[in-house]
Motif scaffolding. Structure first.
Motif, PDB file in Angstrom:
ATOM      1  N   ASN A  14       0.950  -1.204   0.216  1.00  0.00           N
ATOM      2  CA  ASN A  14       0.118  -0.057   0.076  1.00  0.00           C
ATOM      3  C   ASN A  14       0.877   1.234  -0.102  1.00  0.00           C
ATOM      4  O   ASN A  14       0.732   2.171   0.887  1.00  0.00           O
ATOM      5  CB  ASN A  14      -0.895  -0.018   1.153  1.00  0.00           C
ATOM      6  N   SER A  40      -1.026  -5.854  -1.524  1.00  0.00           N
ATOM      7  CA  SER A  40      -1.528  -4.443  -1.343  1.00  0.00           C
ATOM      8  C   SER A  40      -3.268  -4.302  -1.953  1.00  0.00           C
ATOM      9  O   SER A  40      -3.724  -5.142  -2.840  1.00  0.00           O
ATOM     10  CB  SER A  40      -0.795  -3.450  -2.399  1.00  0.00           C
ATOM     11  N   THR A  41      -3.871  -3.410  -1.262  1.00  0.00           N
ATOM     12  CA  THR A  41      -5.304  -3.293  -1.511  1.00  0.00           C
ATOM     13  C   THR A  41      -5.416  -1.592  -2.157  1.00  0.00           C
ATOM     14  O   THR A  41      -6.491  -1.439  -2.251  1.00  0.00           O
ATOM     15  CB  THR A  41      -6.314  -3.286  -0.409  1.00  0.00           C
ATOM     16  N   ASP A  42      -4.233  -1.083  -2.619  1.00  0.00           N
ATOM     17  CA  ASP A  42      -4.265   0.243  -3.307  1.00  0.00           C
ATOM     18  C   ASP A  42      -4.164   0.309  -4.540  1.00  0.00           C
ATOM     19  O   ASP A  42      -4.095   1.360  -5.346  1.00  0.00           O
ATOM     20  CB  ASP A  42      -3.292   1.129  -2.680  1.00  0.00           C
TER      21      ASP A  42
END
Length: 258
Positions: A14, A40-42
């Motif tokens: 992230n 990551s989740t971005d």
């Protein structure tokens, strides 16, 4: 004779828009770069799409966040499988200077048996709490290794002999998260891996510049306290051998002169 065929390894979680800037800066040094996106989740993979055609870049995406150490282990094993011998870890948040990559690689070619640790040179952007707080970890790391030569136990820009780094990981179930940098430093010293310290400027980016930090004061300091407690008892077990083995053979090489 040992050789050095290094690459740059960038673990990322992230990191946001600063990630492609960091990766592009490393690629400008005409080196091989591997990025491990740690769950990551971005939208990090999409952010790197404009760079994916670069012939010296590979990106791997882990499905679940497992921690910096786990991402580095994954990337190091992949590097060994590709025939690389050393990995230069850089943080993805733009703090580390890409223009020093040739210096790290150059030292490794002269001393392929060594790990090259960055010795941070802080400027006015560095938070005083972070600068002063790391002195505690540095004290314990040097006690636990009898002064083997770890100038900074927490700094993330480091070049490791890949096989030695994997052996360290295989010797412990820890060092998978924020404890990665200090724990592997101590364990490499226990293994007798020579350490060279290279003065390295650090830049703390503001939020306006895209700066981001995953450091959580209470959580991560608790983790470090537990880590040094474990390592201290490990040090006591190894004390007779550590007292007899002599000093780091490259201790006088820090700071290095090429």
């Amino acid at each position: 004779m040992p050789v050095s065929r290094p690459l740059v390894l960038i673990p990322s979680y992230n990191t946001g828009p600063i990630l492609p800037t960091t990766v592009a800066a490393a690629l400008e040094q005409d080196v091989d770069v591997r990025v491990v996106i740690d769950g990551s989740t971005d939208g990090s993979p999409a952010l790197l799409e404009p760079l994916l055609n670069h012939p010296r870049l590979r990106v791997e995406v882990l499905p679940k966040n497992a921690g910096k150490g786990s991402a580095v282990l994954h990337g190091t094993r992949a590097a060994l499988a590709e025939g690389f011998t050393h990995v230069l870890c850089m943080d993805a948040d733009g703090q580390h200077p890409a223009d020093l990559i040739p210096r790290y690689f150059g030292i490794s070619k002269i001393h392929p048996e060594a790990a090259v640790f960055g010795r941070p040179v802080f400027d006015a952007s560095a938070p005083a709490l972070r600068v002063n707080g790391r002195k505690v970890s540095n004290f314990w790391a040097n006690l636990e290794t009898m002064g083997w030569g770890i100038d900074d136990s927490l700094f993330g820009m480091r070049l490791y002999p890949a096989e030695e780094l994997v052996r360290v990981f295989e010797s412990t179930c820890f060092a998978r998260r924020f404890d990665f940098d200090p724990e592997v430093a101590v364990r490499l010293a226990w293994r007798g891996v020579p350490i060279v310290n290279l003065p390295t400027p650090v830049r703390y980016l503001t939020k306006e510049e895209g700066g981001i930090s995953q450091f959580r004061y209470l959580r991560d300091n608790t983790l470090l306290t537990w880590m040094h407690t474990r390592l201290f008892f490990g040090f006591l077990i190894r004390l007779p051998w550590l007292a007899l083995r002599g000093e780091n053979p490259l201790l006088s090489y820090s700071p290095p002169v090429l």
